[in-house]
Design an enzyme around this catalytic site. Structure first.
Site, short mmCIF file in Angstrom:
data_model
loop_
_atom_site.label_atom_id
_atom_site.label_comp_id
_atom_site.label_asym_id
_atom_site.label_seq_id
_atom_site.Cartn_x
_atom_site.Cartn_y
_atom_site.Cartn_z
N SER A 71 -10.02 -0.18 7.16
CA SER A 71 -9.29 0.49 5.73
C SER A 71 -9.35 -1.47 5.21
CB SER A 71 -8.60 1.02 5.29
OG SER A 71 -8.69 2.37 6.07
N SER A 129 -9.85 1.50 2.42
CA SER A 129 -8.74 2.48 1.85
C SER A 129 -7.49 1.47 1.32
CB SER A 129 -8.19 3.74 2.87
OG SER A 129 -7.21 2.77 3.74
N LYS A 177 1.00 -1.01 0.32
CA LYS A 177 -0.23 -0.16 -0.35
C LYS A 177 0.99 1.11 -0.25
CE LYS A 177 -3.98 1.88 2.59
NZ LYS A 177 -5.22 1.89 4.08
#
Lengths: 485, 478
Positions: free
Chosen positions: A174, A150, A75
């Site tokens: 997330s 997210s 990420k």
């Protein structure tokens, strides 16, 4: 074959049926082929292949480990030395990290190969990946739908098999929510299990790094290496990391699973409710004993979360001022204008909204009414869990009230968006580990996530239960159409 | 109208740690800009603070020295504001639960000892520095100082004059150096002070509106700034005006204070507990270790010097000003324990004069304490005169290695105490001064001094003056 488990990849690498470079090339090609998903912000094939070559060298020698040569995606919230680390924001769109996050460092040291940096909601603020400055990510199960957020890029990448596994972070859901939306196994460990050093802070007391994987077994393997005390993170907890893999096969006989009545009430999609009931039946067939529990204050977790997280974020994001790195406005007359322009140009709407909420709840005259009250509520939410874990070993429920929604469906309605985290954010507030695993599909064919929440530092029980469930079911092996190898 | 002055001081002391309070970068002064700023100090995305245990140790040591409550649990808070030399956009400080709670410091005023209450002392990090010169139309930022550990020591408004404030500040300055927590260097900013000043009519209970004078870095300026501020406030009030609560800056060139920002413009710092740092919890071992590291405190030393060495208050006070000076005295005194007063006189007199001339601190004194003790011993046992002692001291200053006795021999400084030898000189002098002999015998006894002087001169200063005196009197009687 579309499901390459980490174990099978590791075996292939060690038996030299495939080299790390070949493996990296396969996935780099897929990333290229499915670039329309917009799952990645940065792919640097030179960087990747250099790491793969180094891994191949290790594999020639005897000092390679089980993860050596296995590719993964990070990420874009984790600082990766020499790579753009944007956190999905324009304000960091020119930031090449000069150091590695501890998570990246540990996985590098294990010989893993970075395929790239995945797309995400800006500063991890969002539940749809639509707040990214780099544009939305498409859900491979239905490209008109969001992948969740997210960690939406990581979820889409693993779901489409653009990467065998990916890192993510979870502040209010997330990891678990995008895992649910994309049919993956996603684990958010206990607060303090994985170092936050080098993981760009959103809400420091809630953020936790974790994994988006194809199975509980894969997740356990990666989490094993990511976990452990880091002297650079004062909130990382200095306690031994159990052997997650060794406990995967434990029997579930006699394990008490708590079903919070607040998680099975109104507002839940009927397909989701039905699927979770079926999943509970499977767990029961494996020997687990369902008990009804109550998390009285959990309905208040959303307002509590949306005071504490923005408060911390408003302070954490102050460092993005255009002075030392990141975006600086081209035109300004004085210091204040430089701040104002750089920040208003550099941050997106959702980030600005949260900075404003956060500044408001911390300001003098409102601090007690909002921030202190939210902290008290947080304590009550955590106490509810303490109480519940006297009656059960693992809490079971849906990850989200409904499945992945259409792109733009909730973009104009922040509150509707925030409600995505209704079942997930209480675990962050209490610091507890949570995992989401695929448990079926709704009528539209979108994946449904089953959430397990464990005792503090008891990731083992979650991985164990998830793994036993996955031995009994094959939901985790389903694969979105059009993405076959 | 009679006005009463009310002053409270906030003193920032830089703690003597090798690395910064939340990072491993060095704290040494004077490095090239930004060479001592690591990822944490620059506040790169993703970095986290880690508390320097040594800073906590030094803070506790201070707390014990002022007899304060040590908070076993203290909490770091973020003070949020934007400034280019504040890299994170917030300063990590302590608000509700500081490491050091209420304590006290006793100062000596004209009216005897006075106890000044210390409200609290808390840990925080320093900011960097903005460099406005050398950058045309721009500002340079040096983050070397960012993250330097500070202990902010806050007094109650117990001080009643600028002079009293300076006495308190000096005492604090001595103390922090004594206990080794701060180098006390005011030029380099290791010890700086904010003064809260207000005035009220005598007898009024409630405090007047205060102004805060920021960042004063010398004792002289503290006194001047406060006095200026007192005058300004009294004039304002007597003219029917009102004091505004505000922050002011002292301009030493113009000897005046000027407003920086008023309360209305005051920033809302949005303090909240720093989620990156768990509450700091100190166990008994930690506090015991700080206590063990605490040396004898200045007040205790002063009392001991007066009792054990029989020193006057003035002598003892002068010696206890700094720990190295007091140590020097004690080392020198081991050579001649009975002559402690003389040792004190030599240190406070000739030696200090020599040190001052070259602006040397006692730590860099070229004369070893043992040698000074030896010198005093030789004067007291009559080997040399006090005057010859000054010469020996100069020799030692130039060459600390040579033994005192060797210098006395080499320079031929030993006093002549042999009666026969002195008688010989006395006789010569008397023979040369028949008139003076007569004058003495006629009752002008004062003339004896002249004759003693002549004998001393003839002996090149080596004759023992008491002996000369005695022998002359004897001869003149004959």
């Amino acid at each position: 074959m579309n499901n390459f488990s980490l174990h099978s990849l590791s075996t292939a690498l060690h038996h030299k049926t495939v080299s790390a470079v070949e493996l990296a090339q396969i996935f780099l090609a897929r990333i290229e082929q499915f670039s329309r998903l917009n799952a990645f912000i940065t792919v640097d094939s030179k960087f990747t292949l250099a790491q793969a070559q180094a891994a191949d060298q290790l594999l020639q020698q005897t000092d390679s480990g089980p993860l050596t040569g296995i590719p993964l995606a990070h990420k874009d919230i984790f600082c990766s030395k020499g790579l753009l680390t944007s956190c999905g924001s324009k304000i960091l769109s020119n930031f090449i990290a000069p150091y590695n996050a501890t998570v990246v460092e540990r996985l590098n040291n294990a010989g893993m190969v970075t395929l790239g940096k995945t797309n995400m909601d800006e500063f991890a603020m969002g539940s749809s990946n639509e707040s990214s400055w780099y544009g939305p990510v498409h859900n491979p199960w239905n490209e008109n739908c969001v992948p969740g957020g997210s960690s939406g890029g990581s979820a889409a990448a693993v779901a489409a098999r653009l990467a065998p596994i990916a890192t993510g972070t979870d502040t209010g859901g997330s990891i678990r929510q995008p895992a649910a939306f994309c049919g993956l196994t996603g684990i958010k460990p206990s607060y303090g299990r994985v170092s936050r050093y080098g993981m760009i802070a959103f809400a420091s007391s809630l953020d936790q790094g974790g994994v988006l994987a194809q199975s509980a077994r894969d997740a356990a393997m990666l989490l094993q290496t990511m976990s452990g005390h880091d002297p650079k993170d004062s909130t990382s907890v200095d306690r031994p990391v159990p052997d997650f893999m060794a406990q995967l096969e434990h029997s579930l006989a006699g394990k008490r699973i708590g079903l919070p009545k607040e998680f099975f009430g109104e507002g839940i999609d009927s397909d989701v409710a039905k699927t979770i009931e079926q999943a509970v039946a499977v767990l029961k067939s494996l020997g687990a004993i369902p008990v009804e529990i109550s998390l009285t204050n959990s309905p208040l977790s959303i307002p509590c979360y949306y005071v504490i997280a923005p408060a911390e974020a408003s302070s954490n994001l102050s460092r993005f001022d255009g002075v030392r790195y990141g975006h600086r406005a081209a035109q300004y007359h004085d210091l204040i204008e430089m701040y104002e322009r750089s920040r208003s140009e550099g941050f997106g709407e959702e980030v600005k909204r949260r900075i404003m909420i956060g500044s408001y709840v911390l300001s003098s005259g409102y601090y007690d009414a909002y921030y202190i009250k939210a902290q008290k509520l947080r304590r009550l939410i955590a106490d509810d869990f303490q109480q519940a874990f006297k009656a059960c070993d693992v809490i079971v429920g849906p990850t989200t009230p409904s499945t992945a929604f259409q792109l733009n469906a909730k973009a104009g309605d922040p509150v509707a968006m925030y409600l995505n985290d209704i079942f997930t954010c209480s675990a962050n507030l209490a610091g507890l580990p949570g995992i989401s695993l695929p448990a079926g599909f709704d009528q539209k064919g979108m994946p449904i996530g089953l959430q397990l929440i464990g005792r503090y530092f008891d990731e083992s029980s979650l991985l164990n239960m998830a793994h036993r469930y996955q031995q009994q079911t094959n939901w985790h092996q389903y694969f979105p159409k059009g993405y076959q190898f | 109208m009679h006005w009463e002055v009310v002053i409270g001081l906030e003193v920032h002391t830089q703690l003597r740690t090798r690395s910064k309070i939340f990072s491993s970068a060095a704290t040494a002064f004077g490095a090239a800009p930004n060479t001592q700023a690591c990822a944490v100090d620059i506040a790169l995305p993703g970095v986290l603070p880690v508390m320097n245990q040594q800073a906590a140790h030094l803070a506790v040591r201070f707390g014990l020295a002022i007899d304060a409550k040590i908070n076993r649990k203290s909490v770091f808070a973020r003070k949020n504001y934007f400034y280019p030399d504040l890299p994170k956009g917030y300063q990590i400080s302590q608000l509700d639960l500081p490491i050091v709670g209420r304590g006290k410091l006793v100062i000596n005023t004209g009216n005897g000892p006075k106890t000044i209450a210390i409200t609290r002392a808390h840990l925080e990090e320093d900011a960097g520095k903005s460099l406005h010169e050398d950058f045309h139309g721009m500002t340079g930022i040096d983050l070397n100082r960012a993250g330097t550990p500070l202990l902010e020591i806050v007094s109650e408004p117990d001080l009643r004059s600028a002079a009293e404030a300076v006495v308190y500040l000096r005492k604090l300055h001595t103390l922090v150096q004594y206990i080794g927590i701060c180098d006390g260097n005011m030029q380099e900013g290791s010890f700086r002070c904010d003064a809260n000043v207000s005035v009220r009519p005598h007898g009024q209970i409630e405090l007047g509106t205060r102004s805060e004078i920021k960042n004063i870095n010398s004792f002289r300026f503290v006194e001047r700034a406060i006095n200026y501020e007192i005058r300004r406030q009294i004039e304002l009030l007597e003219d029917g005006g009102k004091v505004v609560q505000e922050t002011r800056l002292y301009d030493s060139d113009r000897d005046e204070t000027r407003p920086m920002r008023s309360k209305e413009e005051a920033q809302d710092y949005r303090y909240f507990p720093d989620p990156d740092l768990p509450p700091m919890v100190l166990d008994q071992d930690f506090i015991d270790a700080a206590r063990a590291a605490l040396p004898e405190l200045p007040d205790a030393k002063l009392t001991r010097f007066m009792n054990d060495y029989r020193l006057t208050t003035a002598d003892a006070t002068a010696l206890c000003q700094s720990r190295p000076l007091a140590d020097y005295f004690e080392t020198a005194s081991t050579v001649c324990p009975q002559q402690a007063t003389q040792v004190a006189n030599w240190i406070n007199g000739d030696l200090t004069a020599l040190l001052n001339k070259q602006a040397l601190p006692i730590e860099n004194c070229p004369v070893p304490a043992i040698q000074l003790g030896q010198l005093v011993a030789r004067i007291s046992d009559g080997t040399i005169s006090g005057k010859a002692g000054k010469k020996v001291l100069l020799c030692l200053w130039a060459d600390s290695e040579t033994a005192v006795d060797t210098i006395i021999d080499r320079e031929n400084l030993a006093q002549v105490t042999d009666n026969a030898a002195i008688e010989e000189i006395v006789d010569e002098v008397l023979a040369l001064n028949p008139e003076q002999q007569q004058q003495y015998r006629d009752g002008q006894v004062k003339i004896l001094g002249y004759l003693v002087g002549q004998v001393m001169k003839a002996s090149y200063g080596k004759a023992n003056p008491q002996q000369v005196n005695q022998l002359l009197k004897q001869r003149l009687k004959d």
